[in-house]
Design an enzyme around this catalytic site. Structure first.
Site, short mmCIF file in Angstrom:
data_model
loop_
_atom_site.label_atom_id
_atom_site.label_comp_id
_atom_site.label_asym_id
_atom_site.label_seq_id
_atom_site.Cartn_x
_atom_site.Cartn_y
_atom_site.Cartn_z
N LYS A 99 0.84 -1.20 0.00
CA LYS A 99 0.00 0.00 0.00
C LYS A 99 0.87 1.25 0.00
O LYS A 99 0.61 2.21 -0.72
CB LYS A 99 -0.91 0.03 1.24
CG LYS A 99 -2.03 -0.96 1.22
CD LYS A 99 -2.98 -0.77 2.39
CE LYS A 99 -2.34 -1.00 3.75
NZ LYS A 99 -1.75 -2.32 3.96
N CYS A 188 -12.12 2.62 16.67
CA CYS A 188 -10.85 2.02 16.29
C CYS A 188 -9.90 1.85 17.47
O CYS A 188 -9.19 0.86 17.56
CB CYS A 188 -10.27 2.87 15.18
SG CYS A 188 -8.53 2.83 14.92
N MET A 189 -9.88 2.81 18.42
CA MET A 189 -8.90 2.65 19.49
C MET A 189 -9.31 3.26 20.82
O MET A 189 -8.48 3.43 21.69
CB MET A 189 -7.52 3.18 19.07
CG MET A 189 -7.57 4.45 18.28
SD MET A 189 -7.30 5.99 19.10
CE MET A 189 -8.70 6.46 19.91
N MET A 373 -7.17 -4.29 16.63
CA MET A 373 -8.63 -4.28 16.64
C MET A 373 -9.26 -5.45 17.39
O MET A 373 -10.36 -5.31 17.90
CB MET A 373 -9.17 -4.25 15.21
CG MET A 373 -8.89 -2.94 14.52
SD MET A 373 -9.41 -1.53 15.49
CE MET A 373 -7.99 -0.49 15.30
N GLY A 410 -4.67 1.70 14.11
CA GLY A 410 -5.01 1.38 12.74
C GLY A 410 -4.94 2.55 11.78
O GLY A 410 -4.92 2.36 10.57
N GLN A 411 -4.92 3.76 12.30
CA GLN A 411 -4.97 4.93 11.41
C GLN A 411 -3.72 5.78 11.61
O GLN A 411 -3.13 5.80 12.68
CB GLN A 411 -6.22 5.76 11.70
CG GLN A 411 -7.51 4.99 11.49
CD GLN A 411 -8.73 5.89 11.60
OE1 GLN A 411 -9.10 6.55 10.66
NE2 GLN A 411 -9.35 5.91 12.76
#
Lengths: 784, 88, 217
Positions: A99, A188-189, A373, A410-411
């Site tokens: 990616k 997400c967190m 996650m 995750g971000q």
């Protein structure tokens, strides 16, 4: 045979030169063709138009996950044309994943939004962006006048840059006076945050990625790192190969690429990680593997409420109540969690539980636990974080190189923007709205009356979308996220957003199911089309300059917010010029974090380096917090100082196993688990526009265990209907594909907007963190 | 290492075949025109022997009507350049 | 020219020492029962052989094989290659005989070259697919034509990792063909130090039709 750097450079120069000559060869042919055949057109050639053939390289953090790899972006003319890993960045040391290497292609999808659009008589009509910003400001003013300040809301993202989130917080909390500010990082967190806050009193990991180079044992807790954090995972593999004293244990509910690579793959039934973590603690105490010196000096024991609910009903409220306990009480609590008892709950053999405990308990082994996650998206998300910290605290394996309970994100800026800036309803850039001192600090720095800042939090994300559905919220501005794909129990929230008197503004880079419900669409600048900063999982702040211009009228999210704030009369709070605003915002924001516990690097330092870790004190980064050898905030004179809590201790929590919000039963007899794949980031709105990623993973699927597939009579690629109490989706089966769920579970990647799996999922959440559980709900299957 | 570019014109009705054949050849890149039956071919071969072989193969293509060269470059022709520089 | 040959000779000798190392066996992980090892295109083998193969071996390069020779043995891209060396009539064609060299790799003094390693050593009936050539010449001339093999350097961006252009069926393990002294020179990787190949290289099969994504509203 290794090539020297010089040789490599020569090769690269030769290649650059060849590319240049080839480009000249093609140009000359096109010029000739144009002379002979007027009007001839070569569409494919456009990909190189305007490019000189020469590349200059500029640093940035990667756009996608929370790892925060340093990338160098190759620029030719005004276009990004290539990517390489930044060898100076300690995160990835020059290596990216697929990616990252193709990330710049995400800027150039043909359907990029370049003009503002406004809904008029049901049709989206292009308007100049200034007009759209006027409409937004007028609508906000009007809505607040009619329905009160808490009828407008902003929903942002862990992909916001730090300045994006900071100006959003200043505008909504400081100027408008509403706490209706949330971000998708709640999905997400937020359990990671409440885990840190309850166990340590201060957010974000104590360790750093360097732990990977020291640990002997890695345990991945419900964490498919081989696909989701591949750069960190391959660093683990390289360590295992090089050092011969490294093992990897994959502890998960489904067999994945990480299980393939692990030395041991141990599967547990969904939700029972709670029981297994307690059983590991039981074993550690039972075998006297406790690090007593550490425990006696640095740990205190606590319990909270039990049977705490799941939040599936509107207006659900929960406040935990902490009570201190002693070691003996904790030990007694663990008696329900002998390996033999837990084997029955979890499906993990007592032998495997004892094996895991022995790894954590072995004083000669350094242990790093990784999770993301699997533990965060969990109706007992806060608890499971507490329980894994318990293991590390009982054995004293924490805050030293290689001993690390490590919560991954995750971000790209879930930490930097959402956690550090505090773009959640209860938070401020320093502390929370409920705290008078924190409100005073914010009011002073923001130059607003302290009475502006409402001491009462309003809605967390799920409740915010419920409020939108109910009509308590009439106006919502959504930036850098795609909730009409990602909200659990999606049908309800899409219908809510579409109701008549709701007004939705969406700042986006591509058309998505969320822009489909918008009344105003603002074209956003993306990633390196603007200046900004991200903050990654290891407390690292990473600056990027504007490297290429945004297309059309696209504007950064920060500047969109500033434009609207000024239209609402807050020129004084948003005075910066377009050229200087990012640096000025950073220096203002930095004042919130002054002091050795959280000091951030100055703007000038961020410009130079591929990322700087905080606390940044006296020109030095802090790699291991709470450890006086590394952390200047430690003052107690002991070998550790857990200064987040008032008692200067880390807290062990007695947290029981409680079942999931919805488990399979006779009618809905399968677990549904959802997640990602390596090729796609989140809802795929960027990565699906990258040719190689789309071609490698063109559409989603449902993974079935081969025996369940046989029972259902489906073979690979045949359509399966997945039905829950909330909705259904029909999609192709994948058998022995990327991963294999155990019998009784199906897994669906959520990147594909053609198969909206979140219409099936359940909006139950952790009562403490309010983070929904996307990993567990009950479904039944039909061959379609 | 010679680099050449050509305008290539297919035989009548053979444009698709020509695309396919040129795409399949080693050392070749093509840029097809959108609105004319013309293809730009850029060749990039490592040495003279390969270049010769490639030219022979190009001549054998049934779908090809004519080729005209628009650009030529050969590093080996550069004065002062050492032979064998690129043998690594 | 002679100098170059000397150099290669020396290098071969040095590499010969590596023959003891070879590609590691495929001990499979203690995975959960009932989970087939073949999922994810059998990619488990990449991790196993990466971990078991010494770094020195993976990084070694003999230059013995090139792509032309590689395709010479194949009738079309992806076909099982012929056996390129003599096989004694007495050869029992038992798998042990092939796998004694082709499972692990290493240097073969008789042929003076490094042995290519099979990516699928679990298929033990080698001669099911691979046959030696016992004579030259054809029964009747053929009109057989195939497609050209995937081109090299098919990166999507300058310098970006090229996708995997071939099907992974029976070629799921990257390590044997793309690393080590018997790797095909043109497709050999210089960066074998990290074992998660599919972190950067994803399959985009060059002969597969492309799917187009169309948004529906």
């Amino acid at each position: 045979m290794m090539k020297t750097n010089q040789e490599n450079n020569e090769v690269i120069m030769k290649l650059d030169r060849r590319a240049f000559i080839k480009s000249a060869a093609a140009s000359s042919a096109i010029a000739t063709a144009a002379a002979i055949f007027p009007g001839i057109s070569f569409a494919e050639w456009k990909k190189q138009e305007g490019a000189s053939g020469m590349i200059t390289w500029k640093k940035a953090p990667c756009r996608f996950c929370g790892t925060g790899c340093g990338v160098l972006i190759g620029v030719s003319g005004d276009r990004a044309v290539a990517v390489k890993g930044d060898p100076n960045c300690s995160v990835n040391k020059g290596l990216c994943c697929v990616k990252g290497y193709h990330s710049v292609q995400a800027l150039y999808g043909k359907d990029r939004l370049t003009k503002a659009k406004v809904r008029r008589n049901g049709e989206m009509v292009e308007v100049p962006i200034k007009e759209a910003l006027d409409i937004i400001a007028a609508k906000m003013k009007d809505t607040m006048a009619k329905h009160g300040k808490d009828s407008v809301a902003m929903y942002g993202s862990g992909q916001w840059t730090i300045p994006d989130g900071y100006v959003a917080s200043k505008l909504f909390k400081g100027c408008l006076g509403t706490n209706n500010l949330e971000a998708n990082a709640r999905l997400c967190m937020s359990s990671a945050v409440t885990g840190f806050m309850t166990s340590f009193g201060i957010d974000e990991p104590m360790g750093c990625y360097e732990d990977i180079d020291y640990a002997n044992v890695f345990v991945t807790w419900g964490n498919n790192m081989a696909e989701m954090h591949p750069v960190l995972f391959s660093r683990m593999l390289a360590n295992r190969k090089r050092r011969n004293n490294v093992e990897i244990i994959d502890f998960a509910t489904r067999t994945t690429r990480t299980s393939q690579a692990a030395d041991r793959s141990i599967l547990f039934r969904p939700q029972t990680d709670l029981a297994v973590a307690n059983a590991i603690c039981y074993e550690i105490i039972h075998n006297n593997w406790v690090n007593w010196d550490f425990l006696n000096t640095h740990v205190s024991f606590h319990k909270g409420k039990t049977d705490i609910g799941y939040g599936t009903e509107d207006h659900f409220a929960f406040t935990d109540k902490e009570e201190p306990i002693n070691f003996e009480e904790y030990k007694k609590f663990l008696e329900d969690y002998t390996p033999e008892k837990v084997e029955k709950i979890s499906g993990v053999s007592a032998r495997d539980i004892k094996y895991m405990a022995s790894l954590y308990g072995d004083p000669t082994k350094k242990v790093t636990s990784f999770w993301c996650m699997g533990m965060n998206q969990h109706t007992r998300g806060t608890w499971i974080q507490n329980l894994v910290y318990n293991i590390h605290l009982l054995t004293g394996k924490i805050s030293t190189p290689g001993n690390s309970p490590f919560s991954l994100t995750g971000q790209p800026s879930a930490c930097g923007t959402v956690r550090e800036v505090g773009t959640l309803t209860h938070a401020l850039p320093h502390g929370g709205v409920a705290n008078e001192h924190d409100r005073e600090m914010a009011a002073k720095i923001w130059d607003v009356p302290v009475s502006n800042i409402d001491p009462k939090p309003t809605y967390h994300t799920v409740e915010m979308f419920r409020a939108l559905d109910r009509g308590d919220i009439k106006f919502m501005w959504i930036q850098v996220t795609n909730p009409m794909v990602t909200m659990p129990n999606l049908n309800r929230y899409r219908q809510g957003a579409l109701k008549d008197d709701r007004f939705i503004v969406v700042s986006e880079v591509y058309p998505t199911p969320t822009t489909d419900v918008a009344d105003v669409i603002l074209p956003a600048a993306m990633w390196v089309e603007q200046e900004g900063m991200f903050g990654n999982s290891e407390r690292r702040t990473q600056h990027f300059a504007q490297i290429v211009p945004p297309p059309g009228e696209a504007m950064s999210d920060t500047w969109q917010l500033i434009e609207v704030a000024r239209r609402l009369g807050f020129e004084k709070q948003f005075p910066w010029s377009e050229e200087e605003h990012i640096g000025k915002i950073w220096e203002e924001y930095r004042r919130f974090h002054e002091g050795p516990k959280h000091n951030m690097a100055p703007y000038t330092v961020l410009l130079e380096r591929p990322g700087v870790m905080w606390p940044f004190v006296d020109g030095k980064e802090t790699r291991w917090r709470f450890n006086p050898k590394h952390d200047p905030a430690c003052t107690n004179g002991k070998d550790f100082d857990f200064y987040g809590k008032a008692d200067n201790k880390a807290w062990i929590w007695a947290r029981p196993y409680e079942p999931a919000a919805e488990s399979p039963d006779a009618e809905y007899n399968f677990w549904l688990n959802t997640g990602r794949v390596i090729e796609h980031f989140h809802t795929g709105s960027m990565t699906r526009r990258v040719p190689v990623l789309h071609q490698a993973m063109p559409s989603s699927y449902v993974e079935l265990n081969p025996e369940d597939a046989a029972g259902l009579g489906v073979i690979n690629g045949e359509m399966v209907k997945i039905i829950s109490r909330r909705g259904s989706v029909t999609m192709p089966a994948s058998i022995n594909g990327r991963g294999v769920p155990p019998r009784g579970m199906v897994f669906v990647p959520f990147f594909d907007e053609s198969y909206l799996i979140n219409e099936v999922t359940l909006d139950a959440f952790c009562p403490i963190s309010k983070q929904p559980d996307y990993k567990k709900c009950a479904v039944r299957l039909e061959k379609a | 290492m010679p680099i050449f570019s050509y305008l290539v014109i297919p035989k009548a009705g053979a444009i698709d075949t020509l695309h396919a054949e040129l795409t399949a050849l080693p050392w070749c890149e093509i840029i097809p025109a959108d609105n004319k039956e013309i293809v730009i071919l850029v060749t990039d071969t490592p040495d003279a022997a390969t270049e010769k072989k490639l030219q022979e193969r190009l001549k054998e293509l049934d779908s090809l009507q004519s080729m005209s060269m628009t650009f030529g470059h050969n590093d080996e022709d550069q004065p002062g350049k050492q032979r064998g520089d690129y043998e690594a | 020219m002679k100098k170059a040959a000397d150099k290669i000779g020396k290098r071969t000798l040095a590499l010969a020492a590596l023959c003891l190392l070879g590609v590691g066996g495929l001990d499979l992980a203690m995975a959960a029962p009932d989970i087939p090892h073949t999922f994810d295109a059998g990619g488990e083998k990449i991790f196993r052989s990466y971990n078991a193969t010494p770094q020195e071996y993976m990084a070694a390069d003999s230059g013995n094989r090139n792509l032309m020779g590689f395709y010479e043995l194949r009738q079309y891209p992806g076909s099982p290659p012929r056996i390129p060396h003599a096989v004694a009539q007495s050869f029992s064609e038992q798998p042990d005989n092939c796998l004694s060299c082709h499972a692990k790799g290493g240097y073969n003094a008789e042929l003076d070259r490094f042995v290519p390693v099979t990516p699928h050593p679990e298929n033990e009936l080698c001669t099911q697919c691979h046959v030696p050539q016992r004579q030259e010449g054809l029964f009747v001339e053929t009109n057989w034509q195939s497609i050209n093999p995937p081109k090299l350097g098919r990166s999507f961006l300058a310098g970006s990792p090229p996708p995997i252009p071939h099907s992974l069926q029976l070629r799921e393990n990257c390590i044997p063909c793309h690393t080590g002294p018997a790797a095909v020179t043109e497709i050999r990787v210089e960066h074998s130090s990290r074992g998660n190949c599919r972190q950067c290289h994803v399959p985009v099969i060059s002969t597969d039709p492309r799917l187009e994504f169309v948004r529906k509203q």
